[in-house]
Design a protein around this motif. Structure first.
Motif, PDB file in Angstrom:
ATOM      1  N   ASN B  75      -0.686 -26.318  54.523  1.00  0.00           N
ATOM      2  CA  ASN B  75      -0.184 -25.638  55.603  1.00  0.00           C
ATOM      3  C   ASN B  75       0.762 -26.106  56.907  1.00  0.00           C
ATOM      4  O   ASN B  75       1.215 -25.542  57.704  1.00  0.00           O
ATOM      5  CB  ASN B  75      -1.383 -25.123  56.335  1.00  0.00           C
ATOM      6  CG  ASN B  75      -2.400 -24.117  55.583  1.00  0.00           C
ATOM      7  OD1 ASN B  75      -1.696 -23.676  54.846  1.00  0.00           O
ATOM      8  ND2 ASN B  75      -3.397 -23.555  55.900  1.00  0.00           N
ATOM      9  N   ALA B  76       1.196 -27.144  56.652  1.00  0.00           N
ATOM     10  CA  ALA B  76       2.250 -27.894  57.429  1.00  0.00           C
ATOM     11  C   ALA B  76       3.492 -27.200  57.459  1.00  0.00           C
ATOM     12  O   ALA B  76       3.934 -26.436  56.365  1.00  0.00           O
ATOM     13  CB  ALA B  76       2.475 -29.425  56.979  1.00  0.00           C
ATOM     14  N   PRO B  77       4.268 -27.203  58.639  1.00  0.00           N
ATOM     15  CA  PRO B  77       5.422 -26.312  58.902  1.00  0.00           C
ATOM     16  C   PRO B  77       6.711 -26.921  57.959  1.00  0.00           C
ATOM     17  O   PRO B  77       7.766 -25.780  57.683  1.00  0.00           O
ATOM     18  CB  PRO B  77       5.863 -26.702  60.153  1.00  0.00           C
ATOM     19  CG  PRO B  77       5.088 -28.033  60.593  1.00  0.00           C
ATOM     20  CD  PRO B  77       3.855 -28.291  59.632  1.00  0.00           C
ATOM     21  N   ASN B  78       6.736 -27.810  57.398  1.00  0.00           N
ATOM     22  CA  ASN B  78       7.906 -28.205  56.128  1.00  0.00           C
ATOM     23  C   ASN B  78       7.394 -29.234  55.290  1.00  0.00           C
ATOM     24  O   ASN B  78       6.240 -29.595  55.195  1.00  0.00           O
ATOM     25  CB  ASN B  78       9.073 -28.568  57.157  1.00  0.00           C
ATOM     26  CG  ASN B  78       8.671 -29.994  57.639  1.00  0.00           C
ATOM     27  OD1 ASN B  78       8.446 -31.094  57.224  1.00  0.00           O
ATOM     28  ND2 ASN B  78       8.852 -29.895  59.040  1.00  0.00           N
ATOM     29  N   ALA B  79       8.224 -29.278  54.209  1.00  0.00           N
ATOM     30  CA  ALA B  79       7.860 -30.232  53.019  1.00  0.00           C
ATOM     31  C   ALA B  79       7.685 -31.688  53.366  1.00  0.00           C
ATOM     32  O   ALA B  79       6.487 -31.977  53.038  1.00  0.00           O
ATOM     33  CB  ALA B  79       9.081 -30.147  52.110  1.00  0.00           C
ATOM     34  N   ARG B  80       8.370 -32.192  53.971  1.00  0.00           N
ATOM     35  CA  ARG B  80       8.225 -33.596  54.740  1.00  0.00           C
ATOM     36  C   ARG B  80       6.773 -33.752  55.436  1.00  0.00           C
ATOM     37  O   ARG B  80       5.983 -34.675  54.968  1.00  0.00           O
ATOM     38  CB  ARG B  80       9.414 -34.072  55.613  1.00  0.00           C
ATOM     39  CG  ARG B  80       8.912 -35.410  56.131  1.00  0.00           C
ATOM     40  CD  ARG B  80      10.157 -35.905  56.796  1.00  0.00           C
ATOM     41  NE  ARG B  80      11.223 -36.421  55.987  1.00  0.00           N
ATOM     42  CZ  ARG B  80      11.281 -37.891  55.485  1.00  0.00           C
ATOM     43  NH1 ARG B  80      10.314 -38.415  55.765  1.00  0.00           N
ATOM     44  NH2 ARG B  80      12.361 -37.876  54.684  1.00  0.00           N
ATOM     45  N   ALA B  81       6.438 -32.806  56.460  1.00  0.00           N
ATOM     46  CA  ALA B  81       5.223 -32.839  57.033  1.00  0.00           C
ATOM     47  C   ALA B  81       4.168 -32.867  56.057  1.00  0.00           C
ATOM     48  O   ALA B  81       3.170 -33.322  56.192  1.00  0.00           O
ATOM     49  CB  ALA B  81       5.121 -31.721  58.158  1.00  0.00           C
ATOM     50  N   MET B  82       4.086 -31.889  54.941  1.00  0.00           N
ATOM     51  CA  MET B  82       3.319 -31.715  54.219  1.00  0.00           C
ATOM     52  C   MET B  82       2.898 -32.961  53.345  1.00  0.00           C
ATOM     53  O   MET B  82       1.822 -33.631  53.189  1.00  0.00           O
ATOM     54  CB  MET B  82       3.699 -30.654  52.922  1.00  0.00           C
ATOM     55  CG  MET B  82       2.220 -30.331  52.174  1.00  0.00           C
ATOM     56  SD  MET B  82       3.111 -29.741  50.385  1.00  0.00           S
ATOM     57  CE  MET B  82       3.895 -31.157  49.767  1.00  0.00           C
ATOM     58  N   ALA B  83       4.155 -33.713  52.908  1.00  0.00           N
ATOM     59  CA  ALA B  83       3.903 -34.957  52.142  1.00  0.00           C
ATOM     60  C   ALA B  83       3.034 -36.034  52.790  1.00  0.00           C
ATOM     61  O   ALA B  83       2.241 -36.714  52.553  1.00  0.00           O
ATOM     62  CB  ALA B  83       5.301 -35.409  51.793  1.00  0.00           C
TER      63      ALA B  83
END
Lengths: 193, 193
Positions: B75-83
DNA sequence: CCCATTGTGTATCAATCGGTATATAAGACT
DNA sequence: AGTCTTATATACCGATTGATACACAATGGG
């Protein structure tokens, strides 16, 4: 003197290796082993000691199996070539259909009952030895300016072996060669410079 | 109606989970389980079916254990934050001393005898489901331009789970929190943009 | 040839594996 | 109370685990 052995020890060891490789140490029974090796129980014990000693001999056999691409990678002309040699070498190793899936050193004895503690410690030790050799190679790479000054040999070595372990788990889960190569390609993007 | 159960099923399931987590499916015996859960063999079978069904229920319990940081990362705001959420979340998970070492979904049933095939397939399935969820998240990330146009969601997802598996193996081998974090930091250098 | 030495085959060991049959205990319902 | 239902406890099941005792076969040295 004495009665000569009727079977080829090296061939039997190879059979045992492939079995441990596929089922792990505790997942492989003595009946599995004697069936595959084509020898009786007493012959196995006379020739290899017991199950644990057989497994240790199998680990040596496995090291010989994998030393080709690992030693080749460690002798690469520079740090990046070494990293590529290790990671893509592992891809090729796990893509070779003659080999059982995955890595014996990883899943051969990663967990298990308390009785197999010695076996788990041995595989763990050999894994960390590989990391140590990679670290040493990267340290000398930094002195030779094959790596940026800020690069951390221990961290890079840790990352490399972690990727190797990840590739092994994916391979054991049935990943296709193309899947492994994609993982390797992304991983190499992390390499400095 | 009927005689009320004398033990807490959820607590017993937690005990079973921690045991399977530490020793793996085949490395854990029914005696180990009943001892740790504090119940008798017939009670275990009446409440959980058999060893295999108990393990499946343990997998559900484990999913609940890990869903917090995984769902949070997805649910992170963007792909990098998800990774970052996934990789550093895994570091934190494996650094929590209340948890057994490693990842149940990885080494709980990675290899073993032929009898445990169903169990291995289930953990393998759940691992690939995680990869699928990450891939989906990265696909929508690309449409939202959180990723460069050339980025390959499937390849990145494959790399992410490979690193997670690698972290799990290292953690199972006794890696320290700082070792894991170093691996994570290098891995994130592979992230595009 | 005879014996010492070593490998092989059969048959078996105690221990443990996952799983149950049986009897009893403890609650809910009429 | 009496009965139905479900949980618990003991004791056990056949099968398999890793490991051997024993008898016999095959070689080399004297």
């Amino acid at each position: 003197m004495g009665r000569p052995r009727e079977f080829d020890m090296e061939a039997a060891l190879t059979k045992a290796m492939r079995l441990f490789w596929r089922k792990g140490y505790e997942g492989t029974s003595l009946s599995d082993l004697t069936d595959a090796m084509g020898i009786t129980r007493p012959s196995l014990y006379a020739a290899f000691g017991n199950k644990e000693e057989l497994f240790f001999k199998v680990l040596d056999r496995y090291d010989r199996e994998t030393s080709a691409f690992i030693q080749g990678a460690l002798n690469a002309p520079n740090a990046r070539a070494m990293a590529e040699g290790l990671i893509f070498g592992a891809c090729a190793f796990h893509s070779d259909k003659r080999n059982p899936a995955g890595c014996l050193m990883v899943h051969g004895a990663l967990v298990g009952s308390d009785e197999s503690l010695a076996v788990r410690r041995e595989t763990s030790l050999r894994r960390s030895e590989l990391k140590g050799r990679i670290t040493q190679r990267l340290k000398q790479a930094r002195t030779k300016h094959e790596l940026p000054q800020g690069a951390d040999p221990a961290a890079l070595a840790g990352f490399l072996v972690a990727v190797l372990r990840g590739l092994a788990v994916e391979a054991a889960s049935g990943a296709r060669p193309v899947d492994l190569k994609r993982i390797a390609a992304v991983a190499m993007a992390a390499w400095p410079e």
